[in-house]
Scaffold this motif. Structure first.
Motif, short mmCIF file in Angstrom:
data_model
loop_
_atom_site.label_atom_id
_atom_site.label_comp_id
_atom_site.label_asym_id
_atom_site.label_seq_id
_atom_site.Cartn_x
_atom_site.Cartn_y
_atom_site.Cartn_z
N SER A 80 46.63 37.95 28.87
CA SER A 80 45.58 38.58 29.54
C SER A 80 45.27 39.88 29.69
O SER A 80 44.54 40.37 30.04
N GLU A 84 41.29 41.57 29.49
CA GLU A 84 41.05 42.57 30.02
C GLU A 84 40.38 43.73 29.33
O GLU A 84 39.26 44.55 30.35
N GLN A 88 36.75 45.20 29.14
CA GLN A 88 36.14 46.85 29.66
C GLN A 88 35.48 47.64 28.64
O GLN A 88 34.97 48.31 28.68
#
Length: 107
Positions: A80, A84, A88
């Protein structure tokens, strides 16, 4: 007394035959040869590792190893986090390239 002894011998013979038959059919329980030092059955891509890649990683089972549920939890968590971070980075690169197309401020 003799009858009980005969039954015991017959039961032992039947158990021995069943054991030998199972050993022939299923093998003797040989273990695989150990892996050469420095090698691992765990596979990951050489680059661009994604969260799904980490979620698919499985470790070799050993007698005194890690608790599988904890390793799986860590891998899910890291997967995860990688997703992420990649999202980003993609947003920041898109914003940077969009800013470069507009030119310096004040023009």
């Amino acid at each position: 007394m003799t009858t009980a002894l005969i039954y015991l011998v017959v039961v032992l013979l039947v158990a021995a035959v069943v054991f030998l038959l199972a050993a022939v059919v299923f093998g003797r329980g040989e273990e695989l040869a150990p892996l050469p030092p420095g090698s691992s059955p765990t596979r990951l891509p050489a680059e661009d590792i994604t969260g799904d890649d980490l979620r698919k990683v499985r470790f070799q089972l050993v007698l005194r190893g890690y608790k599988m549920s904890e390793v799986d939890w860590v891998l899910r968590r890291l997967g995860s986090e990688v997703d992420e971070l990649r999202a980003q980075v993609a947003r920041l690169e898109a914003a940077r390239s969009e800013g470069a197309h507009r030119g310096p401020a004040g023009e």
